[in-house]
Design a protein around this motif. Structure first.
Motif, PDB file in Angstrom:
ATOM      1  N   ALA A 126      -7.892  -5.779   1.877  1.00 57.20           N
ATOM      2  CA  ALA A 126      -6.642  -6.507   1.674  1.00 57.20           C
ATOM      3  C   ALA A 126      -6.259  -6.646   0.209  1.00 57.20           C
ATOM      4  O   ALA A 126      -5.146  -7.076  -0.091  1.00 57.20           O
ATOM      5  CB  ALA A 126      -6.739  -7.896   2.300  1.00 57.20           C
ATOM      6  N   ARG A 127      -7.138  -6.297  -0.725  1.00 56.14           N
ATOM      7  CA  ARG A 127      -6.862  -6.489  -2.150  1.00 56.14           C
ATOM      8  C   ARG A 127      -5.635  -5.691  -2.566  1.00 56.14           C
ATOM      9  O   ARG A 127      -5.527  -4.500  -2.316  1.00 56.14           O
ATOM     10  CB  ARG A 127      -8.049  -6.050  -2.993  1.00 56.14           C
ATOM     11  CG  ARG A 127      -7.744  -6.103  -4.490  1.00 56.14           C
ATOM     12  CD  ARG A 127      -8.973  -6.004  -5.332  1.00 56.14           C
ATOM     13  NE  ARG A 127      -9.598  -7.309  -5.290  1.00 56.14           N
ATOM     14  CZ  ARG A 127     -10.898  -7.506  -5.255  1.00 56.14           C
ATOM     15  NH1 ARG A 127     -11.720  -6.499  -5.272  1.00 56.14           N
ATOM     16  NH2 ARG A 127     -11.384  -8.716  -5.204  1.00 56.14           N
ATOM     17  N   PRO A 128      -4.682  -6.358  -3.211  1.00 56.84           N
ATOM     18  CA  PRO A 128      -3.491  -5.639  -3.661  1.00 56.84           C
ATOM     19  C   PRO A 128      -3.820  -4.728  -4.831  1.00 56.84           C
ATOM     20  O   PRO A 128      -4.695  -5.021  -5.635  1.00 56.84           O
ATOM     21  CB  PRO A 128      -2.534  -6.754  -4.090  1.00 56.84           C
ATOM     22  CG  PRO A 128      -3.421  -7.890  -4.435  1.00 56.84           C
ATOM     23  CD  PRO A 128      -4.616  -7.778  -3.534  1.00 56.84           C
ATOM     24  N   SER A 129      -3.143  -3.634  -4.893  1.00 57.49           N
ATOM     25  CA  SER A 129      -3.335  -2.694  -5.981  1.00 57.49           C
ATOM     26  C   SER A 129      -2.374  -2.975  -7.108  1.00 57.49           C
ATOM     27  O   SER A 129      -1.255  -3.430  -6.877  1.00 57.49           O
ATOM     28  CB  SER A 129      -3.104  -1.271  -5.470  1.00 57.49           C
ATOM     29  OG  SER A 129      -3.037  -0.375  -6.551  1.00 57.49           O
ATOM     30  N   SER A 130      -2.778  -2.684  -8.304  1.00 62.77           N
ATOM     31  CA  SER A 130      -1.862  -2.819  -9.434  1.00 62.77           C
ATOM     32  C   SER A 130      -0.985  -1.571  -9.542  1.00 62.77           C
ATOM     33  O   SER A 130      -0.106  -1.501 -10.389  1.00 62.77           O
ATOM     34  CB  SER A 130      -2.635  -3.035 -10.728  1.00 62.77           C
ATOM     35  OG  SER A 130      -3.516  -1.968 -10.960  1.00 62.77           O
ATOM     36  N   PHE A 131      -1.217  -0.583  -8.702  1.00 63.55           N
ATOM     37  CA  PHE A 131      -0.473   0.665  -8.783  1.00 63.55           C
ATOM     38  C   PHE A 131       0.553   0.840  -7.669  1.00 63.55           C
ATOM     39  O   PHE A 131       1.200   1.849  -7.578  1.00 63.55           O
ATOM     40  CB  PHE A 131      -1.441   1.850  -8.816  1.00 63.55           C
ATOM     41  CG  PHE A 131      -2.373   1.783  -9.982  1.00 63.55           C
ATOM     42  CD1 PHE A 131      -1.922   2.007 -11.268  1.00 63.55           C
ATOM     43  CD2 PHE A 131      -3.686   1.414  -9.796  1.00 63.55           C
ATOM     44  CE1 PHE A 131      -2.774   1.921 -12.338  1.00 63.55           C
ATOM     45  CE2 PHE A 131      -4.548   1.316 -10.876  1.00 63.55           C
ATOM     46  CZ  PHE A 131      -4.098   1.569 -12.149  1.00 63.55           C
ATOM     47  N   GLY A 132       0.651  -0.139  -6.767  1.00 61.43           N
ATOM     48  CA  GLY A 132       1.711  -0.127  -5.789  1.00 61.43           C
ATOM     49  C   GLY A 132       1.455   0.612  -4.497  1.00 61.43           C
ATOM     50  O   GLY A 132       2.317   0.652  -3.636  1.00 61.43           O
ATOM     51  N   GLU A 133       0.264   1.210  -4.296  1.00 62.09           N
ATOM     52  CA  GLU A 133       0.044   1.872  -3.025  1.00 62.09           C
ATOM     53  C   GLU A 133      -0.262   0.848  -1.945  1.00 62.09           C
ATOM     54  O   GLU A 133      -0.611  -0.287  -2.234  1.00 62.09           O
ATOM     55  CB  GLU A 133      -1.063   2.923  -3.102  1.00 62.09           C
ATOM     56  CG  GLU A 133      -2.450   2.384  -3.361  1.00 62.09           C
ATOM     57  CD  GLU A 133      -2.849   2.421  -4.828  1.00 62.09           C
ATOM     58  OE1 GLU A 133      -4.009   2.126  -5.112  1.00 62.09           O
ATOM     59  OE2 GLU A 133      -2.023   2.715  -5.677  1.00 62.09           O
TER      60      GLU A 133
END
Length: 137
Positions: A126-133
């Motif tokens: 569930a961790r959000p990416s800093s790259f938008g995928e």
């Protein structure tokens, strides 16, 4: 790697660790630059070069990660969660949450609690990416 580079990296890590520990506190670039013992402009520039995102974006993402957990594991209101993770306004929280996660907090919450798997797997997925995928990609 020279000792000067190692020292600079250690100072940046101190500032990043401060953001990880005190994400809900009102942290700003001048405070973080003082922790890293560099000027504000140098701190922003080197933090981005080292970690791939600005200090502000990193802090926002850390706050959103915590909010994601609280949204799916508690029944507290979105407003309460917003304030508890360090956002000053619900509007900013909702906008940043949508930018990072790809959906508003209320839609994310509707997915329900995390599945019965080890927490480390659920959090990594569930961790959000800093790259938008998309998550889980």
């Amino acid at each position: 790697m020279g000792s000067a580079v190692e020292d600079a990296n250690r100072r940046l890590l101190r500032a990043r660790d401060a953001m990880d520990r005190a994400y809900a506190e009102p942290l700003d670039v001048p405070t973080l630059a003082r922790i890293a013992q560099v000027s504000e402009a140098h701190f922003i520039r080197t933090f981005r070069a080292t970690f791939g995102e600005t200090p502000n974006r990193y802090l926002q993402r850390r706050r959103v990660e915590r909010a994601m957990f609280l949204l799916r594991s508690t029944d507290r209101s979105v407003t309460d969660i917003c304030m508890d993770v360090g956002f000053a306004s619900l509007g900013t929280f909702s906008r940043v949450f949508r930018d990072v996660v790809g959906e508003p907090p209320s839609a994310y919450r509707r997915r329900g609690p995390f599945p019965p798997v080890p927490t480390c797997f659920a959090m990594a997925w569930a961790r959000p990416s800093s790259f938008g995928e998309a998550p889980g990609v």
